[in-house]
Design an enzyme around this catalytic site. Structure first.
Site, PDB file in Angstrom:
ATOM      1  N   ASP A  69     -47.937-103.355  13.680  1.00  0.00           N
ATOM      2  CA  ASP A  69     -48.246-104.103  12.749  1.00  0.00           C
ATOM      3  C   ASP A  69     -49.309-104.405  12.721  1.00  0.00           C
ATOM      4  O   ASP A  69     -50.207-105.181  13.439  1.00  0.00           O
ATOM      5  CB  ASP A  69     -47.089-104.911  11.941  1.00  0.00           C
ATOM      6  CG  ASP A  69     -45.443-104.138  11.723  1.00  0.00           C
ATOM      7  OD1 ASP A  69     -45.640-103.563  10.708  1.00  0.00           O
ATOM      8  OD2 ASP A  69     -44.529-104.515  12.871  1.00  0.00           O
ATOM      9  N   ASP A  79     -38.951-100.597   7.001  1.00  0.00           N
ATOM     10  CA  ASP A  79     -39.335-101.555   7.767  1.00  0.00           C
ATOM     11  C   ASP A  79     -39.162-102.513   6.945  1.00  0.00           C
ATOM     12  O   ASP A  79     -39.735-103.271   5.826  1.00  0.00           O
ATOM     13  CB  ASP A  79     -40.625-100.702   7.545  1.00  0.00           C
ATOM     14  CG  ASP A  79     -41.834-101.814   8.487  1.00  0.00           C
ATOM     15  OD1 ASP A  79     -41.016-102.744   9.205  1.00  0.00           O
ATOM     16  OD2 ASP A  79     -42.676-101.468   8.518  1.00  0.00           O
ATOM     17  N   GLY A  80     -38.336-103.044   7.595  1.00  0.00           N
ATOM     18  CA  GLY A  80     -37.892-104.618   6.958  1.00  0.00           C
ATOM     19  C   GLY A  80     -36.463-104.978   6.858  1.00  0.00           C
ATOM     20  O   GLY A  80     -36.023-104.827   6.485  1.00  0.00           O
ATOM     21  N   GLY A  81     -36.730-106.157   7.798  1.00  0.00           N
ATOM     22  CA  GLY A  81     -34.892-106.714   7.273  1.00  0.00           C
ATOM     23  C   GLY A  81     -34.137-105.681   8.177  1.00  0.00           C
ATOM     24  O   GLY A  81     -32.989-105.896   7.346  1.00  0.00           O
ATOM     25  N   SER A 137     -37.361-108.371  14.201  1.00  0.00           N
ATOM     26  CA  SER A 137     -36.356-109.624  14.881  1.00  0.00           C
ATOM     27  C   SER A 137     -35.234-109.019  14.707  1.00  0.00           C
ATOM     28  O   SER A 137     -34.419-110.391  16.071  1.00  0.00           O
ATOM     29  CB  SER A 137     -37.169-110.286  13.504  1.00  0.00           C
ATOM     30  OG  SER A 137     -36.214-109.996  12.136  1.00  0.00           O
ATOM     31  N   HIS A 155     -49.127 -98.743  11.049  1.00  0.00           N
ATOM     32  CA  HIS A 155     -48.759 -99.406  10.209  1.00  0.00           C
ATOM     33  C   HIS A 155     -50.194-100.047   9.738  1.00  0.00           C
ATOM     34  O   HIS A 155     -49.744-101.416   9.776  1.00  0.00           O
ATOM     35  CB  HIS A 155     -47.237 -99.962  10.145  1.00  0.00           C
ATOM     36  CG  HIS A 155     -47.130-100.474   8.392  1.00  0.00           C
ATOM     37  ND1 HIS A 155     -45.961-101.276   8.664  1.00  0.00           N
ATOM     38  CD2 HIS A 155     -47.819-100.683   7.468  1.00  0.00           C
ATOM     39  CE1 HIS A 155     -46.277-102.026   7.293  1.00  0.00           C
ATOM     40  NE2 HIS A 155     -46.772-101.151   6.660  1.00  0.00           N
ATOM     41  N   HIS A 209     -43.717 -99.538  17.414  1.00  0.00           N
ATOM     42  CA  HIS A 209     -44.489 -99.695  15.455  1.00  0.00           C
ATOM     43  C   HIS A 209     -45.388-100.870  15.818  1.00  0.00           C
ATOM     44  O   HIS A 209     -45.265-101.779  16.147  1.00  0.00           O
ATOM     45  CB  HIS A 209     -43.128 -99.773  14.852  1.00  0.00           C
ATOM     46  CG  HIS A 209     -43.923-100.288  13.784  1.00  0.00           C
ATOM     47  ND1 HIS A 209     -43.623 -99.275  12.457  1.00  0.00           N
ATOM     48  CD2 HIS A 209     -43.897-101.185  12.845  1.00  0.00           C
ATOM     49  CE1 HIS A 209     -44.212 -99.231  11.206  1.00  0.00           C
ATOM     50  NE2 HIS A 209     -44.320-100.958  11.656  1.00  0.00           N
TER      51      HIS A 209
END
Ligand code: DX5
Ligand code: ZN
Length: 201
Positions: A30, A160-162, A181, A55, A28
């Site tokens: 970013d 996407d995210g968390g 992360s 993205h 991915h």
């Protein structure tokens, strides 16, 4: 469910290469312009060992599409909030035989993008504010994924995210999860194995 790994929180190329060699489905990318989001990040030299999932968190989408189409990505996803003529951008990306994704920020409702759903290959639901890795999953995302699933379109649902080994249970209906992360703050292979255990049992 496929895993698209984000290396936004990795700061050296050796570790990016280590991630690319892991058992992931997509890499991915970013891309941030410092305008649509505060941070700035470009990725030009990247190996083609894994299918790429671009993205774009940018305002000037055409400029960035022209750059990133050259990496032959599987998907280029842009933000609904960044453009005026959504259909025109969709058609521009399709011209290059690249699959098109449309992304919505946490504050944007699924209802707003309903007119565009028939033309999309993918809908990317942001489960954090775009712009940086390592944030916490926003719970409203769960309902948005449910709605997109109910609409039964021909698009993939990406989130996407968390996402980590706990929040993954909230997004079972997604087709692709973007994970940054959680993977990069530990042993990459082991973290990916943990996620796959949650997916496949
Ligand atoms: C956020 C980016 C994400 C993010 C994912 O703006 O689009 O791809 O970095 O990272 P984690 O998994 O750390 O939230
Ligand atoms: Zn992203």
């Amino acid at each position: 469910m496929k895993i698209s790994a984000s290396f936004l929180t990795i700061d050296n190329i050796d570790n990016v290469n280590k991630l690319v060699d892991c058992d992931i489905d997509y890499l991915h990318l970013d891309i941030m312009d410092g305008i649509f989001v505060n941070n700035k990040n470009e990725v030009i030299n990247i190996t083609n060992k894994k299918p790429l999932d671009v993205h774009l968190m940018v305002n000037d989408v055409y400029k960035y599409i022209d750059t990133y189409k050259n990496l032959n990505p599987t998907f280029i996803t842009f933000h609904y909030e960044a453009v005026v003529d959504v259909l025109e951008v969709i058609n521009y990306i399709k011209k290059f035989n690249i699959k098109v994704g449309l992304s919505i920020k946490p504050s944007t409702k699924v209802e707003e993008i309903i007119p565009y759903l028939p033309y999309l290959d993918l809908v990317l639901v942001m489960s954090v504010e775009p712009g940086q890795g390592g944030q916490s999953f926003i719970m409203d995302t769960v309902d948005k994924i449910k709605k997109l699933k109910e609409l039964k379109g021909n698009y993939l649902i990406e989130v996407d995210g968390g996402i980590n080994d706990n929040t993954i249970n909230l997004v079972n209906d997604a087709d692709i999860i973007v994970v940054g992360s959680y993977i990069t703050s530990g042993d990459y292979e082991e973290r990916i194995k943990n996620l796959k255990e949650k997916i496949y049992g």
